[in-house]
Motif scaffolding. Structure first.
Motif, PDB file in Angstrom:
ATOM      1  N   PHE A 126       0.809  -1.219   0.000  1.00  0.00           N
ATOM      2  CA  PHE A 126       0.000   0.000   0.000  1.00  0.00           C
ATOM      3  C   PHE A 126       0.849   1.279   0.000  1.00  0.00           C
ATOM      4  O   PHE A 126       0.548   2.226  -0.737  1.00  0.00           O
ATOM      5  N   MET A 127       1.884   1.312   0.826  1.00  0.00           N
ATOM      6  CA  MET A 127       2.658   2.539   0.950  1.00  0.00           C
ATOM      7  C   MET A 127       3.619   2.740  -0.224  1.00  0.00           C
ATOM      8  O   MET A 127       3.771   3.858  -0.727  1.00  0.00           O
ATOM      9  N   LEU A 128       4.262   1.662  -0.675  1.00  0.00           N
ATOM     10  CA  LEU A 128       5.260   1.803  -1.729  1.00  0.00           C
ATOM     11  C   LEU A 128       4.668   2.309  -3.045  1.00  0.00           C
ATOM     12  O   LEU A 128       5.245   3.224  -3.663  1.00  0.00           O
ATOM     13  N   PRO A 129       3.528   1.769  -3.537  1.00  0.00           N
ATOM     14  CA  PRO A 129       2.958   2.341  -4.769  1.00  0.00           C
ATOM     15  C   PRO A 129       2.600   3.819  -4.635  1.00  0.00           C
ATOM     16  O   PRO A 129       2.791   4.599  -5.580  1.00  0.00           O
ATOM     17  N   THR A 130       2.092   4.214  -3.459  1.00  0.00           N
ATOM     18  CA  THR A 130       1.745   5.621  -3.260  1.00  0.00           C
ATOM     19  C   THR A 130       2.987   6.500  -3.277  1.00  0.00           C
ATOM     20  O   THR A 130       2.995   7.578  -3.895  1.00  0.00           O
ATOM     21  N   MET A 131       4.047   6.052  -2.601  1.00  0.00           N
ATOM     22  CA  MET A 131       5.281   6.842  -2.590  1.00  0.00           C
ATOM     23  C   MET A 131       5.890   6.936  -3.987  1.00  0.00           C
ATOM     24  O   MET A 131       6.383   8.003  -4.400  1.00  0.00           O
ATOM     25  N   VAL A 132       5.864   5.841  -4.743  1.00  0.00           N
ATOM     26  CA  VAL A 132       6.393   5.876  -6.105  1.00  0.00           C
ATOM     27  C   VAL A 132       5.589   6.836  -6.968  1.00  0.00           C
ATOM     28  O   VAL A 132       6.140   7.612  -7.774  1.00  0.00           O
ATOM     29  N   ALA A 133       4.252   6.805  -6.809  1.00  0.00           N
ATOM     30  CA  ALA A 133       3.410   7.707  -7.590  1.00  0.00           C
ATOM     31  C   ALA A 133       3.678   9.166  -7.231  1.00  0.00           C
ATOM     32  O   ALA A 133       3.734  10.034  -8.114  1.00  0.00           O
ATOM     33  N   VAL A 134       3.843   9.450  -5.928  1.00  0.00           N
ATOM     34  CA  VAL A 134       4.101  10.827  -5.504  1.00  0.00           C
ATOM     35  C   VAL A 134       5.446  11.322  -6.037  1.00  0.00           C
ATOM     36  O   VAL A 134       5.594  12.489  -6.445  1.00  0.00           O
ATOM     37  N   LEU A 135       6.442  10.456  -6.021  1.00  0.00           N
ATOM     38  CA  LEU A 135       7.768  10.870  -6.484  1.00  0.00           C
ATOM     39  C   LEU A 135       7.866  10.949  -8.006  1.00  0.00           C
ATOM     40  O   LEU A 135       8.564  11.817  -8.554  1.00  0.00           O
ATOM     41  N   MET A 136       7.196  10.064  -8.698  1.00  0.00           N
ATOM     42  CA  MET A 136       7.335  10.010 -10.156  1.00  0.00           C
ATOM     43  C   MET A 136       6.363  10.919 -10.885  1.00  0.00           C
ATOM     44  O   MET A 136       6.611  11.294 -12.043  1.00  0.00           O
ATOM     45  N   LEU A 137       5.264  11.291 -10.260  1.00  0.00           N
ATOM     46  CA  LEU A 137       4.252  12.089 -10.959  1.00  0.00           C
ATOM     47  C   LEU A 137       4.768  13.475 -11.372  1.00  0.00           C
ATOM     48  O   LEU A 137       4.540  13.900 -12.521  1.00  0.00           O
ATOM     49  N   PRO A 138       5.441  14.238 -10.490  1.00  0.00           N
ATOM     50  CA  PRO A 138       5.967  15.534 -10.959  1.00  0.00           C
ATOM     51  C   PRO A 138       6.949  15.402 -12.111  1.00  0.00           C
ATOM     52  O   PRO A 138       6.927  16.208 -13.062  1.00  0.00           O
ATOM     53  N   ALA A 139       7.826  14.391 -12.032  1.00  0.00           N
ATOM     54  CA  ALA A 139       8.774  14.192 -13.131  1.00  0.00           C
ATOM     55  C   ALA A 139       8.053  13.847 -14.427  1.00  0.00           C
ATOM     56  O   ALA A 139       8.425  14.328 -15.519  1.00  0.00           O
ATOM     57  N   ALA A 140       7.017  13.029 -14.347  1.00  0.00           N
ATOM     58  CA  ALA A 140       6.259  12.668 -15.548  1.00  0.00           C
ATOM     59  C   ALA A 140       5.554  13.879 -16.136  1.00  0.00           C
ATOM     60  O   ALA A 140       5.517  14.065 -17.369  1.00  0.00           O
ATOM     61  N   ILE A 141       4.980  14.738 -15.257  1.00  0.00           N
ATOM     62  CA  ILE A 141       4.314  15.954 -15.750  1.00  0.00           C
ATOM     63  C   ILE A 141       5.325  16.886 -16.422  1.00  0.00           C
ATOM     64  O   ILE A 141       5.066  17.478 -17.482  1.00  0.00           O
ATOM     65  N   GLY A 142       6.533  17.026 -15.795  1.00  0.00           N
ATOM     66  CA  GLY A 142       7.568  17.869 -16.396  1.00  0.00           C
ATOM     67  C   GLY A 142       8.013  17.349 -17.748  1.00  0.00           C
ATOM     68  O   GLY A 142       8.194  18.136 -18.708  1.00  0.00           O
ATOM     69  N   MET A 143       8.204  16.045 -17.859  1.00  0.00           N
ATOM     70  CA  MET A 143       8.602  15.468 -19.146  1.00  0.00           C
ATOM     71  C   MET A 143       7.518  15.672 -20.199  1.00  0.00           C
ATOM     72  O   MET A 143       7.824  15.971 -21.373  1.00  0.00           O
ATOM     73  N   GLN A 203       5.351  18.160 -20.325  1.00  0.00           N
ATOM     74  CA  GLN A 203       5.364  19.561 -20.727  1.00  0.00           C
ATOM     75  C   GLN A 203       6.533  19.855 -21.661  1.00  0.00           C
ATOM     76  O   GLN A 203       6.389  20.595 -22.650  1.00  0.00           O
ATOM     77  N   GLN A 204       7.725  19.290 -21.360  1.00  0.00           N
ATOM     78  CA  GLN A 204       8.876  19.512 -22.228  1.00  0.00           C
ATOM     79  C   GLN A 204       8.657  18.904 -23.609  1.00  0.00           C
ATOM     80  O   GLN A 204       9.027  19.515 -24.641  1.00  0.00           O
ATOM     81  N   MET A 205       8.062  17.729 -23.649  1.00  0.00           N
ATOM     82  CA  MET A 205       7.771  17.116 -24.944  1.00  0.00           C
ATOM     83  C   MET A 205       6.751  17.927 -25.725  1.00  0.00           C
ATOM     84  O   MET A 205       6.846  18.062 -26.966  1.00  0.00           O
ATOM     85  N   ALA A 206       5.781  18.517 -25.026  1.00  0.00           N
ATOM     86  CA  ALA A 206       4.796  19.359 -25.712  1.00  0.00           C
ATOM     87  C   ALA A 206       5.451  20.612 -26.282  1.00  0.00           C
ATOM     88  O   ALA A 206       5.158  21.042 -27.417  1.00  0.00           O
ATOM     89  N   LYS A 207       6.365  21.247 -25.519  1.00  0.00           N
ATOM     90  CA  LYS A 207       7.078  22.428 -26.021  1.00  0.00           C
ATOM     91  C   LYS A 207       7.963  22.081 -27.224  1.00  0.00           C
ATOM     92  O   LYS A 207       8.054  22.836 -28.196  1.00  0.00           O
ATOM     93  N   ALA A 208       8.603  20.910 -27.136  1.00  0.00           N
ATOM     94  CA  ALA A 208       9.446  20.481 -28.262  1.00  0.00           C
ATOM     95  C   ALA A 208       8.612  20.277 -29.521  1.00  0.00           C
ATOM     96  O   ALA A 208       9.022  20.653 -30.638  1.00  0.00           O
TER      97      ALA A 208
END
Length: 325
Positions: free
Chosen positions: A292-309, A311-316
């Motif tokens: 329960f905790m590990l998937p939530t922590m992975v999602a919290v840590l990876m979600l900002p990076a995924a959103i940033g990527m 946005q960068q791909m959209a700008k490109a």
């Protein structure tokens, strides 16, 4: 799929069985109320209950299960099992030491086997969503097997809980027995005294000690009474305790000295069991943490990076589109 006529016959048969079981279950209650009214009428309508303690046999024979078993056997159904002795010992370890307990257990298994399968078919008949013949057969067989083995699972679970409760309270009880022996009481008087003292704190041990005292007063030898205590408890530590007393009594050794050493060992074993449970907690906590905790922590840590990527791909893509124009 079954034909409509066959399904109707199956449903009618199961409804008939269910009605018979309900009538057999409610008949003892109705007959019991009739007997009470008859006794009150014979006493002139007095509703004052008898204040006497009554006999143990009478108390055990007036319970709902006892009357139900009597009514079922009176109607010609035998509830006696071929393994009644082993079943009685198993039920006694779970706390069901009544004389009718094996027959009530057999009745509970029969009612569970027929009742759950009948209930499943009635649910399908009420909803009208009949599964295929193979699925219906497997579901009915599964419900029947669950009803057959459910009483045994309940008895085994209760026996384990009873053994744990007896084992947890035995070191304190052993200390009280040691205090009584060092105060000058005999082993028989110590059992009687300790049984009366631990009625509130350890009721199961108090009941076992009270039975030993009653058996000794009735004339049974100390060795037989202690061996009966070990058999009814189902705890290896109490078996070793009774063996220690029997051997000390035979050899003429000091029971108090032997019990003092055994009591210290019992306290050490209880401390080791507590430490074992404490060391087991981190291992048990790792399972819910990973699930329960590990998937939530992975999602919290990876979600900002995924959103940033993203946005960068959209700008490109926008820059490439601008250059292409």
């Amino acid at each position: 799929m079954f034909s409509d006529d066959l399904v109707n016959w199956i449903v009618l048969g199961l409804v008939f069985v269910a009605v018979v079981l309900v009538v057999m279950a409610l008949a003892p209650l109705v007959l019991g109320r009739t007997d009470i009214k008859a006794r009150l009428a014979a006493q002139g309508g007095s509703a004052v209950a008898d204040s006497g303690p009554g006999s143990i046999r009478n108390d055990q024979s007036t319970t709902v299960w006892a009357r139900l078993v009597q009514e079922v056997e009176r109607r010609g159904m035998s509830l006696t099992d071929s393994t009644s002795d082993r079943l009685s010992e198993k039920l006694a370890l779970a706390g069901f030491d009544q004389s009718y307990a094996p027959r009530a257990f057999t009745l509970a298994r029969a009612v569970g086997t027929l009742g759950l399968s009948s209930l499943l078919v009635l649910v399908f008949a009420a909803t009208g969503n009949w599964p295929s013949a193979g699925k219906l057969y497997m579901m009915v067989i599964g419900a029947a097997l669950f009803g057959l083995y459910l009483p045994g699972i309940i008895v085994s679970s209760r026996a384990e809980n009873r053994a744990k409760e007896i084992l947890n309270g035995f070191p304190d009880t052993l200390d009280l027995v040691l205090v009584c022996l060092e105060a000058g009481l005999g082993i028989d008087a110590a059992f009687n005294r300790v049984g009366s003292e631990i009625t509130t704190s350890h009721p199961l041990l108090a009941r076992l000690f009270a039975q030993v005292s009653l058996e000794l007063r009735a004339g049974r030898s100390r060795e037989v009474a202690l061996r009966m205590l070990a058999r009814k408890s189902g705890v290896p530590e109490i078996t070793a305790f009774t063996t220690l007393i029997i051997q000390s009594d035979r050899l003429g050794a000091s029971v108090a000295t032997a019990l003092r050493i055994y009591a210290s060992e019992m306290r050490e074993q209880r401390r080791m069991r507590a430490e074992e449970k404490a060391h087991r907690i981190p291992v048990l906590l790792s399972v819910p943490l990973v699930c329960f905790m590990l998937p939530t922590m992975v999602a919290v840590l990876m979600l900002p990076a995924a959103i940033g990527m993203k946005q960068q791909m959209a700008k490109a893509d926008e820059q490439k589109a601008a250059k292409a124009q």
